[in-house]
Design an enzyme around this catalytic site. Structure first.
Site, PDB file in Angstrom:
ATOM      1  N   CYS A  94     -53.667  50.211  23.234  1.00 37.38           N
ATOM      2  CA  CYS A  94     -52.727  49.091  23.161  1.00 37.38           C
ATOM      3  C   CYS A  94     -53.305  48.011  22.245  1.00 37.38           C
ATOM      4  O   CYS A  94     -54.508  47.775  22.250  1.00 37.38           O
ATOM      5  CB  CYS A  94     -52.513  48.484  24.545  1.00 37.38           C
ATOM      6  N   GLY A 130     -52.430  68.686  21.486  1.00 42.50           N
ATOM      7  CA  GLY A 130     -51.862  69.928  20.986  1.00 42.50           C
ATOM      8  C   GLY A 130     -51.987  71.129  21.896  1.00 42.50           C
ATOM      9  O   GLY A 130     -51.868  72.269  21.450  1.00 42.50           O
TER      10      GLY A 130
END
Length: 300
Positions: free
Chosen positions: A128, A242
């Site tokens: 963030c 992935g």
């Protein structure tokens, strides 16, 4: 055959969880996935107040994956505690709450609130932007990463997993920083920053211009970073990036991860987490591993 793992004193029945932001807080996937069959559910990011997220469009497909700039849209901690924790508690799975914030105080407020709730672990999203530092992510500066880890640990009753950003020169520097700050575990990798342009509209595919790239295309980078981190720190690692098949998950475990988180693949195959958990068991049978711990970091 023992598929149980232990991270900072919390035992999971198997090493599979969901990656934050790809599974909501479980309810959206409950009709497709038996949540009792995965080790843990990692929730979407939760902030101290509701966040609207970024303007649309905020999702785009890429070759071998996708990009998102959702901007951590979430209903805030009050709704999360009232609605999502009771829902997840119906299942025999661990609850990992992903926490986001714009300042150190924001994070600490959520962590303190969760100290009174029935959740098992906290995953801190330090990708963030740190508003007070001009928008650079907490996870891109080792000093900031160490400091925010120390502050969060003052309020946390549950083990703290620090989620590392790959958008750095040396991931091991960040891992060592959060270890020094008192983290109980790390998770990696978060998305890689990318960009896509629509050549026919001659415009950015995402309103935010840039977004986080995820999916199979990033896996080799994630495996490399997990391996480097496993050999640089002593903390347990939850690996992601992935993962779409049991073989993908096993690759990360052999590289040094104790657990794996499945993200983008949930959008293509909602039952993928269960399939990966089953596939790991079949691999253990095939290669005569009695205990999953014996596979962790086996490839040096």
């Amino acid at each position: 055959m023992n598929t149980k793992i232990n991270i900072a004193g919390v035992e999971w029945k198997n090493p599979v969880t969901t990656a934050s932001g790809t599974f909501g807080s479980g309810a959206e996937f409950a009709e497709f996935v038996d949540l009792n069959k995965i080790g843990a559910v990692t929730t979407k990011g939760v902030a101290n107040v509701p966040w609207e997220g970024n303007p649309t469009p905020r999702i785009a497909e890429t070759y071998g994956g996708m990009m998102n700039a959702v901007g951590l849209q979430n209903p805030g901690i009050d709704v999360f505690c009232e609605r999502d924790i009771p829902f997840l508690r119906q299942y025999d799975t661990k609850i990992i709450v992903n926490v986001c914030g714009r300042t150190t105080e924001d994070y600490c407020e959520v962590v303190e609130r969760l100290s009174h709730e029935d959740v098992d672990m906290l995953e801190i999203n330090i990708s963030c932007p740190n508003v007070k530092e001009g928008g650079i992510a907490f996870g891109q500066n080792p000093k900031s990463a160490e400091e925010i880890t120390k502050e969060i640990k003052k309020y946390a009753k549950q083990p703290v997993i620090m989620k590392l950003s790959p958008n750095v020169t040396d991931i091991t520097e960040m891992a060592k920083a959060v270890e020094a700050g008192g983290a109980d575990a790390v998770s990696l990798i978060n998305t890689l920053t990318g960009m896509k342009i629509d050549v026919h509209k001659r415009a950015f595919a995402l309103a935010n211009k840039t977004g986080g790239v995820s999916g199979p295309a990033i896996k080799p980078i994630a495996v490399r970073m997990v391996y480097q981190t496993a050999n640089a720190i002593k903390l347990p690692i939850i690996a992601m990036g992935g993962i779409a098949t049991p073989e993908d998950a096993i690759e990360f475990i052999l590289a040094g991860a104790t657990a794996v988180a499945v993200g983008t693949a949930n959008f293509i195959n909602p039952s993928v987490t269960m399939e990966i958990a089953e596939g790991i068991e079949k691999y253990m049978e095939r290669y005569h591993f009695e205990n999953i711990k014996d596979m962790v970091g086996l490839v040096k």
